[in-house]
Every structure is written in structure tokens, then in C-alpha cells.
Enzyme design. Structure first.
Site, mmCIF file in Angstrom:
data_model
loop_
_atom_site.group_PDB
_atom_site.id
_atom_site.type_symbol
_atom_site.label_atom_id
_atom_site.label_comp_id
_atom_site.label_asym_id
_atom_site.label_seq_id
_atom_site.Cartn_x
_atom_site.Cartn_y
_atom_site.Cartn_z
ATOM 1 N N GLN A 95 23.542 -40.919 9.094
ATOM 2 C CA GLN A 95 24.000 -39.561 8.825
ATOM 3 C C GLN A 95 24.853 -39.503 7.571
ATOM 4 O OE1 GLN A 95 23.008 -36.671 10.397
ATOM 5 N NE2 GLN A 95 21.583 -38.244 11.121
ATOM 6 N N HIS B 178 23.391 -38.762 4.042
ATOM 7 C CA HIS B 178 22.890 -37.429 3.702
ATOM 8 C C HIS B 178 23.689 -36.786 2.581
ATOM 9 C CE1 HIS B 178 19.629 -36.201 6.325
ATOM 10 N NE2 HIS B 178 20.230 -36.724 7.372
ATOM 11 N N GLU C 116 26.495 -32.069 15.963
ATOM 12 C CA GLU C 116 25.077 -31.744 15.747
ATOM 13 C C GLU C 116 24.177 -32.721 16.517
ATOM 14 O OE1 GLU C 116 22.029 -31.374 11.914
ATOM 15 O OE2 GLU C 116 23.929 -32.458 11.742
ATOM 16 N N HIS C 117 24.390 -34.011 16.317
ATOM 17 C CA HIS C 117 23.679 -35.072 17.037
ATOM 18 C C HIS C 117 24.696 -35.858 17.864
ATOM 19 C CE1 HIS C 117 21.768 -34.576 12.987
ATOM 20 N NE2 HIS C 117 20.666 -34.464 13.712
ATOM 21 N N ASP D 140 14.766 -36.754 14.230
ATOM 22 C CA ASP D 140 14.559 -36.149 12.911
ATOM 23 C C ASP D 140 13.083 -35.946 12.595
ATOM 24 O OD1 ASP D 140 17.093 -35.662 12.029
ATOM 25 O OD2 ASP D 140 17.254 -37.443 10.772
ATOM 26 N N HIS E 173 23.816 14.283 25.329
ATOM 27 C CA HIS E 173 23.322 13.308 26.295
ATOM 28 C C HIS E 173 23.169 13.956 27.677
ATOM 29 C CE1 HIS E 173 24.131 10.286 23.277
ATOM 30 N NE2 HIS E 173 23.811 9.297 24.093
#
Length: 429
Positions: free
Chosen positions: A258, A261, A326-327, A360, A419
Site C-alpha cells: 500500500q 501507491h 480501506e483494506h 485488487d 396539500h
């Protein structure tokens, strides 16, 4: 990486947010620049898109639409072996997402009252696929296949051109496997503007999905309301739960996967084992030496890598529930017994043979995931992101008459005379 001893009482959500916060410097300047890009594209259409592509991508693209000949050439260049891998990945993704389909319903819930929900696909969506210096064919599959499963009839893919004016053959090959034929050599904030507002050569869409850099994320934020968006995705992150049964070399490799990235990517380890913490730090230092993107990974782990030393496995789980990564990898002994305790995570990877890259690329669940703590209130991209719901209501005369006075009373309380009259006129027939 920073080591953090977790106190007996643990941390509050506020404290965890302060510990794991990532630098947002430059957001105001990015917003100002993106607002300018959006306004220019909205006013000048193709001309503005072309000028921004020259400015940011360093290439003049005479025609934005990618031709069938370019796609066919890409398929040949990629070769049959990778085409087969793409096809198998697509099959896995489709099989998984088909289980997310929801059916419309309409039934009598009380005498004379029929209620229900009608599910319909969004008619046209735009998919952003990062490109230029890197290729992400996996994103093509992950973000178009669920749309197809949902029944979206029109899908447009946007991806930035390289300096040669072309697009990675792997991206085009993935589009071919997915059966997507409408692709544009347009990236960055200008592509989000073109997708949202339309230009002379690009029809606007109703929703935009897909990850991108800070400019793409800001553009999606700013066009929300004109179009729908999936999420505002930030830099990637992984959380790892580990005890003494885990292999430190594997943990280090997963955290580095990770960290490579982006310099703003984050990696978190929560463990009750001092030995695991020490060995993982050593392994990270060793493995960094052989990593092609070592400078990026090293910076990410230096600034946003955290090792939480906890009092117990249960406290480690609670730390991750507060982070909402996230993961999340569970590398405890008998990891499946801890799944029910995980409340907040985009995707949960159970056991030592389920590293995050499996998700992934290949397993089937979507890799477009909520980041930066948003997994506490949002979900992975799925079929549901490409569908919308309409409520269905039908009363017969008897059922209507039975509740009319109550509805009139509601209208009177809220001061909405028309109404009430819309109900009264039907009673007076």
C-alpha cells in the site's frame, strides 16, 4: 514508522483521528484551480478540454474518442496470455456482483393499499481510470462490470493520454474484455468537467465513478449535485491485525504494497505482540532496499505508518474499528473467528493467504473502496451504485377515504393549504 503504546483505556475516536490524520496542505489552491477548469470547460467545451490536455498532459489530442482500430491494436499488443487473465478476472468480478442485484417489489400491505420499490439502472455513467504514467486495467473491470450487471445501457470511460498521445494498451484491452466501446483520451479535472457538463463531442453523464488524483477528487466533489458520484477517494491505506502466529515478512510486504501507491498512503499495524512489532519494522527496512518505488513507500511509512502495541487482540480490533481502514487484513490465529468483530472496513481480508493484492485484481469484490475513515459510513463500489430506487404507491378509493382526514390534519399543521385541498377535492366528488 511510529510506534504507539495503546493505554489500558484505549483511544477515543477523536484521538485516533488526530493520530492517523493525513496532511491536506494545498487543498485551497487545488480547489481554486479546479473551479477554473470546470468553468472553462462548461463555457468552451472541447476547446478548453484540448487546451488543458496540452497544458497538463503535454500532448495535443485532435480526437478525444478512442477508435476501434486503437482497441484492436491494443489487444494484439497485450497478447493472449494477459487477455485470458483479464477475462478470468472479469468473470470473477461479474459473478460476485451479480449477487448484489436487488429486485423491484409491489404488494398490498393493507386493505386497498399497494406499496413498493422499483429499481432502475442509471441511464449513463462515466468511469474515470487513472493513467498517463501508470496503467490500471483492473480499475476498468472493477468500475464497468458492476455497471453492466446493474443494466446501465451507456458507459463512457475517461483516461488521460500519455506523452505520445496514446493510452496504455492494457487499459484498452481491459475495456475490450469488459465490452466497453466508448472511451476518451481525456484525464484530470477537465475529464470530470466534460463528463458532468458535456462538450461538443462528449455527451454528459448522470454519475461519475472511479479513483483519481487530488485534482480529480476535487473535481468530483465540486460537480456533485450536477451529477452523482461514487465517493471522494483519498490516498490508499491498509490496516493489519496480527499476533505471534503471523509471518513478519508477509506483514511487511503487505504494508509496503500500500505504501508504494503514494507518499500520502498509510499503513497501520495493531498487535499485542512486541516481537511482531519489532520484526515487522526490521523486515520493512530490509524489503525497502529492493523496492522499485522505495522512495515513495519510505516517505509514506515515515509520515503515515503506525504500529499500535495493544494490550490484547480485542483492543487491536477496536483500534481498527476506530480507524475504519480501506483494506483490513486479519492475520490472527483462527482469523475467521474475528470477522464478526470487524465493524468498520472497506474490505476484509481473512487469513495469511488472502493478501490485499488478491482483492485488487482478481477475487471479485470491488477494489474501489472508501478511504480515510469513511468506511465507517460508506461502502465499496457495487451494483447498488449504478441503480436508483423509485417508491411505488397506490390507494383505492376506500383506503384513501379512510385516511383522508388524517392527511388533511397533517397539511393544516404544516400550513400547506393546497396539500389539504388536494385531498378534500377528492372527498367532495
Amino acid at each position: 514508522m511510529e510506534r504507539i503504546e495503546v493505554p489500558d483505556k484505549g483511544f477515543t475516536l477523536k484521538e485516533i483521528r488526530e493520530i492517523t490524520e493525513r496532511e491536506q496542505a494545498g487543498d485551497s489552491k487545488i480547489r481554486e484551480r479546479v473551479e477554473m477548469i470546470l468553468a472553462a470547460v462548461r463555457q468552451d467545451g472541447d476547446r478548453a478540454v484540448r487546451n488543458f490536455t496540452i497544458c497538463f498532459d503535454g500532448v495535443d489530442v485532435p480526437e478525444f474518442r478512442i477508435t476501434e482500430e486503437e482497441i484492436e491494436a491494443a489487444v494484439k499488443a497485450v497478447g493472449p496470455e494477459f487477455m485470458e487473465i483479464l477475462a478470468e478476472a472479469r468473470s470473477n468480478i461479474r459473478t460476485y456482483h451479480e449477487r448484489q442485484i436487488e429486485g423491484s417489489w409491489f404488494k398490498e400491505v393493507r386493505d386497498g393499499v399497494h406499496l413498493g420499490t422499483r429499481f432502475t439502472p442509471i441511464r449513463r455513467v462515466g468511469v474515470y481510470v487513472p493513467g498517463g504514467t501508470a496503467a490500471y486495467p483492473s480499475t476498468v473491470l472493477m468500475d464497468t462490470v458492476p455497471a453492466q450487471v446493474a443494466g446501465v445501457p451507456s458507459i463512457a470511460v475517461f483516461t488521460p493520454p500519455g506523452r505520445d498521445g496514446g493510452v496504455s494498451p492494457y487499459i484498452l484491452a481491459a475495456a475490450y474484455v469488459a465490452g466497453v466501446k466508448e472511451l476518451y483520451k481525456v484525464g484530470g479535472a477537465q475529464s470530470i468537467a466534460a463528463a458532468a457538463f458535456g462538450t461538443e463531442s462528449i455527451e454528459p453523464v448522470f454519475k461519475i465513478v472511479g479513483p483519481g488524483n487530488a485534482y480529480v477528487a476535487m473535481a468530483k466533489r465540486l460537480v456533485f449535485g450536477v451529477v452523482g458520484i461514487d465517493m471522494i477517494a483519498g490516498p490508499s491505506e491498509v490496516g493489519v491485525l496480527a499476533d505471534d502466529s503471523a509471518d513478519p515478512a508477509w506483514i511487511a510486504a503487505d504494508m509496503l504494497a500500500q505504501a508504494e501507491h503514494d507518499v500520502r498512503a498509510a499503513a497501520f499495524l495493531a498487535t499485542p505482540s512486541e516481537n511482531i512489532a519489532r520484526f515487522v519494522e526490521s523486515e520493512i527496512s530490509r524489503q525497502l532496499q529492493d523496492l522499485g518505488r522505495c522512495e515513495i513507500a519510505e516517505a509514506a511509512l515515515r509520515d503515515y505508518g503506525k504500529i499500535f502495541i495493544t494490550k490484547s487482540k480485542e483492543q487491536a480490533v477496536e483500534i481498527m474499528n476506530l480507524i475504519a481502514p480501506e483494506h483490513l487484513e486479519i492475520l490472527f490465529d483462527r482469523p475467521e473467528t474475528y470477522v464478526s468483530q470487524i465493524l468498520n472496513a472497506g474490505a476484509i481480508f481473512v487469513g495469511p493467504y488472502t493478501p490485499e493484492p488478491i482483492g485488487d485484481y482478481f477475487a471479485g469484490p470491488n477494489h474501489t473502496l472508501p478511504t480515510m475513515g469513511t468506511a465507517a459510513f460508506s461502502s465499496p463500489l457495487g451494483v447498488y451504485d449504478f441503480m436508483k430506487r423509485s417508491s411505488l404507491l397506490q390507494y383505492d378509493r376506500t383506503a384513501f377515504t379512510a385516511v383522508a382526514a388524517k392527511v388533511e390534519r397533517f397539511a393544516a399543521v404544516e400550513g400547506l393549504q393546497a396539500h389539504g385541498l388536494a385531498v378534500r377535492r377528492r372527498l367532495d366528488e
